[in-house]
Design an enzyme around this catalytic site. Structure first.
Site, PDB file in Angstrom:
ATOM      1  N   ARG A 147      -3.040   6.591 -15.320  1.00 13.06           N
ATOM      2  CA  ARG A 147      -4.030   7.171 -16.237  1.00 13.06           C
ATOM      3  C   ARG A 147      -4.123   8.686 -16.074  1.00 13.06           C
ATOM      4  NH1 ARG A 147      -3.024   2.701 -17.073  1.00 13.06           N
ATOM      5  NH2 ARG A 147      -4.296   1.066 -18.025  1.00 13.06           N
ATOM      6  N   GLU A 196      -1.147   9.964 -17.756  1.00  9.60           N
ATOM      7  CA  GLU A 196      -1.349   9.875 -19.204  1.00  9.60           C
ATOM      8  C   GLU A 196      -2.218  11.035 -19.707  1.00  9.60           C
ATOM      9  OE1 GLU A 196      -1.960   5.827 -20.880  1.00  9.60           O
ATOM     10  OE2 GLU A 196      -3.735   6.687 -21.824  1.00  9.60           O
ATOM     11  N   SER A 231      -4.395  27.505 -10.974  1.00  8.73           N
ATOM     12  CA  SER A 231      -3.706  27.281  -9.699  1.00  8.73           C
ATOM     13  C   SER A 231      -3.980  25.876  -9.177  1.00  8.73           C
ATOM     14  CB  SER A 231      -4.174  28.301  -8.661  1.00  8.73           C
ATOM     15  OG  SER A 231      -3.535  28.049  -7.427  1.00  8.73           O
TER      16      SER A 231
END
Lengths: 161, 161, 161, 161, 161, 161, 161, 161, 161, 161
Positions: I102, I105, I128
């Site tokens: 997830r 994704e 960063s």
């Protein structure tokens, strides 16, 4: 006669050692996943998933399953007890085994049509693979029995914020 | 208002140009796949598969579908008529779209357990993805409606020679 | 009714434009590969290979095939005449189309056993895929007709120097 | 003189340990796969597949094969007996071994032509790699003997639902 | 001083254990591949290939080489004797070692030009990598000595059937 | 009769458009690479490399080659003149064309042995693929003519700092 | 207090066992690579490369380094002595460690511009990664000290033959 | 004489069309990157990066560069003006061009040693590839001039929270 | 009851052995990462990162954490003490575990939009992942509690030189 | 001055053509995503996702956004209106752009620790990437402003059936 489930080959080599112990014990008893499942009131596919470390037994379930399979529950609780969480996803991709490949082929060939129909019936969202139930049934058929695989997952609409 | 289905993007860019024409015509009519399917007595998922060039209409079906969608049947027959055979399998793998990925995740997480249960119930063989039927149903549920995906495939035992 | 073979999709997009012209002409005539093959005294699989730019027609064969298909031979000779050499190997790997995948699956599942038997019968060497002939036959069978694919390749022993 | 088949290298490292034991016993006896096959009335390629865990012996076959190879049947039955199911597909892809690669090259070069001819002769469907038989024959030829590989698989037409 | 060739690292981890024993024995003797090759009347590159399990010694050669290297021939005959067949192709691809990568770079940069010239000189076919001989020579050059790698392979014309 | 070299297919689609023009002009003249090479005093493999944009002609060479092939030199100078630098490396990897794959197979099978012999003869370093010359010769042989591919590259010892 | 460098994890698992022994001995002494380098008059980056089996010590250097690190030189000479040649290239690609990835990112982002400038300044050729020296310096800077990485490689012009 | 930089091939096909226009204009003028860089007071490598859309000119710089190259600034400002942000990272990985591959090889071979030395000198952190400067210099050397590539990047210590 | 954290499976197999010891000790104590974190005044996510060898404890922190978990500090200091540096990046990519997928994704779906907004708010540069802090919070919600993942990273503008 | 957003390069080449039109119109107006978002009462990240075809506007939103950007709403409604569903997931993986790569690096380095903490706080389940909200904020900081990325997703417990 003893039944061995070698733990050093795929996919067991990726899993906690208890997994091959559970599969061996089940083989020794000559039980089906369904018989194991009945001990704890679950479905056979879910129990198979738990045996392959793809689902999580409660401590109580682990004790009952171990006992039913004549296995001391200590190793199971020690390895995949409360403190353990599944690391899901096993086997090579694309799968090489034909049983698994056919499922994968379903995604390649029918995935886009399924997506199109889901959107048409439900709108923008997905079928949950978390809040889902999977069943495998045998349907008798004179031309050859059939496997009926059912995936029943909650529709989750996309958030808009 | 016109509805355009751009043919140059995935997965349509891999498919015969008629596919985007069919999808556009369907969108223009505001029809569902189920409505198209009723014209030829087929299931909506199968028709969606045929719209994405993953299944093959008969010439007669192509004529009826074209007519129903106010599309001249000539282009359809010319491109995906009798002389044409599907080149199946579309989209990237692993899929990036979450709807498709969830199906793929089912293979990763539950594929091995499903294989184990199939063998237990049927022996050494596979669930056919050729002699198979796929349905997508909507099941009402107070906690959120559910997608019920059913794959019904013939069991094929391994030949031994 | 015209028959179109769109040249912009896989695997034709990788091939000389004449390939889709040849396939279109063949579709227009309603001929089989075998009918084309008879024109030049070759096998249907070899001719199919040549239509997909995986084998090389002689100039004379190109002229005869073009003529038989009512196609001016100039484009064919211009694109895949004497000066052209096949750039072999088409389609994605692993293949996604189930027909092609099954051949690939044969390599995955039976490749090592085939290798073992070849070595046992012939010693250290390979079956040539250059000096080889491939046939596809239909064998009637009451339980369902069968595809008989034969690959007949020269055994080449490994040189030792 | 003893014959060892090291179990820790590809593809045996992926397989149940009994596989290298069976291959070792066969080497010790100096038997061919055909000789083993005759013990149980099967074909040599199928037996080679079973030795590489790509097919499943019955318990009875395992006992006969073990006995014929002077191997106690207990380990075989324990590891690849009734409770075990093949996890098919071995070796790297694309294959690096030239014998295996040539088979793979057949898919790359002749796969699409074979697909075209299968569709022409049978319609929309596939050659089954489950209900199939594979043979490897040696054909004498003055210009060098030839390997004749035959794949005989049932044609499966695509379901339409 | 002993010389060890660790067998657990690439590419030896993929090979029969005898390979590292042969390389160790050769190192202990301080011999070159050429010196080993002279024992059996073969070329140094071919012998190096056999040491890396990429070619197959005869039993007689194995005995002579073992003896020459003060190694009991039993292990060699047991592991890579008559019953054993090379599983060819080693190391990662693309190769990461600069010596190997330069050969791979030759394919990337000059492969297509070499193909073009081969076709021009020989027609449609390939240079065999089975019926081939490979030599590595050192050519003195005041600006820096040069490696002369020669691959001498039979031209195989494509069958047309 | 015109000869066309379609520029939109692999590997030409990756190269400056002038490449297919040069190949077309050469085909139209019916020249070999060797004939082109003689115009500028170079080797045929090097000229083939330059035709595929894998080597760099001088402006003078481009003018002479264009003139010899009855091609206006303007396009060549405009596209691959002094301001242009080759972007080397073409075609898919691993290669699918059998001619190219055999070269790649040489790296897979004989790469490690070649590395071993190079180190033995030269020490720690590589064969340069920059300061190298490649030749393709035809050697007559009663059992079938042979391709002799020679790669002559400077040995470069590793710097130690 | 002992310092252990586990040899079974990446990248040490790919390397001769002596590598982790050398790193452990260095850690035990609390030395920097620069201190080791001074023992044999080399640069710290080169010595680090040799500790990771990416460069080759002479036997004399190995003895001095072993002695300086209170390590018996026998294992080092046995494993990475005169008979051993580096198998270069370690770690996954693309690298996952952020320090290594930043170097890789330099190739992705600035590689093409660097190539353009090299060609402009030197013509058609490459910067050698064989005849090259690499340094890592610390440059004080009030806004945060800087790493200055210098790669000084011989320009090698492409041969034209 | 015109100079064309074809925009449809790698890596330009991935970049805004203005990139090939800028490179063409520079080629037409016969300028080096350094000459362009002086117009706006920047380094040649940075300007080359900006020409390949890997760095971002200010609007003012774009105007000056366009003017200096006799190019209307409108297209440049329209395509890569203030509203545009670089999409960094170009070319295939691993790179196939030998100039780029050598940089990549530096990561494979010397990346781990460089990481080891950076940690020794700076502690736990990375060399920034964002706050960094890259130079390419030509250093005269009687044995062959050398490319000196300097990457000067700020050390960034890992946050601990 | 003992709690075991098997060290031979992913991702622990890639990590120093002490990691599974630390996780086991924590499980035995029944502590959360937050409880461990409080011992040394750090955040739970950072401590979890350190337990998985993705961050570096100081020697003092290692001593305190070992003591708090009833673990002798010697092994920890020996394996991941001052001389050790994290080799960051673990697990397969793309991740197969749904929790990790997830996050991945999120990059696939929202990565480009996030990039667009970052550039709009900050200009040309990055967030960063070195100077950053990550938190995981539980937010109560009547419709189901929510995970709130916060990544707080310094903006780094691109250098221009 | 016009602002062009070339539609033929990544990731726009994968998206409906209207996407580049929307981005161009926004650039022409000089608006931020936040300004667009206010028109329809949504968040800027969500709107950026919709501009990149990763989220779905309602028809009403499309009309308002088109109008606000002086764009006829017809094309937008035609291409990404009610009949269209997002095909989510864009750009190469692993990402090459440093902004996107840093997010990916977060998964590589901190993904497993985040998973561990999520399980500890919530049990067996995932953070939804469907029912989630993502924000990007700028936090002033004297040492350099910071990007604060918040992902707020519903926890979904695994079904057990």
């Amino acid at each position: 006669m003893s039944q061995a489930v070698p733990s050093e080959i795929s996919p067991l080599a990726q899993l906690p050692p208890i997994c091959s112990k559970l599969l061996e014990a089940k083989a020794r008893k000559g039980w089906t996943f369904d018989q194991v499942a009945k001990v704890i009131g679950k479905d056979e596919v879910w129990v198979a998933a738990a045996f392959y470390a793809q689902a999580k037994f409660t401590a109580d379930e682990l004790r009952k399953v171990s006992e039913a399979l004549d296995l001391p529950s200590a190793q199971a609780l020690s390895e995949i007890g409360d403190h353990w969480w599944p690391n899901r996803g096993i086997g090579p991709t694309p799968p090489t085994d034909p049983v698994l490949y056919r499922l994968y082929e379903a995604v390649l060939v029918y995935g886009t049509p399924i997506k199109a129909v889901i959107h048409e019936k439900f709108g923008d969202g997905i079928m949950s693979m978390i809040d889902c139930k999977i069943n495998v049934d045998r349907k008798a058929d004179p031309k050859g029995d059939r496997v009926v695989l059912t995936i029943d997952g909650k529709f989750l609409p996309y958030a808009r914020w």
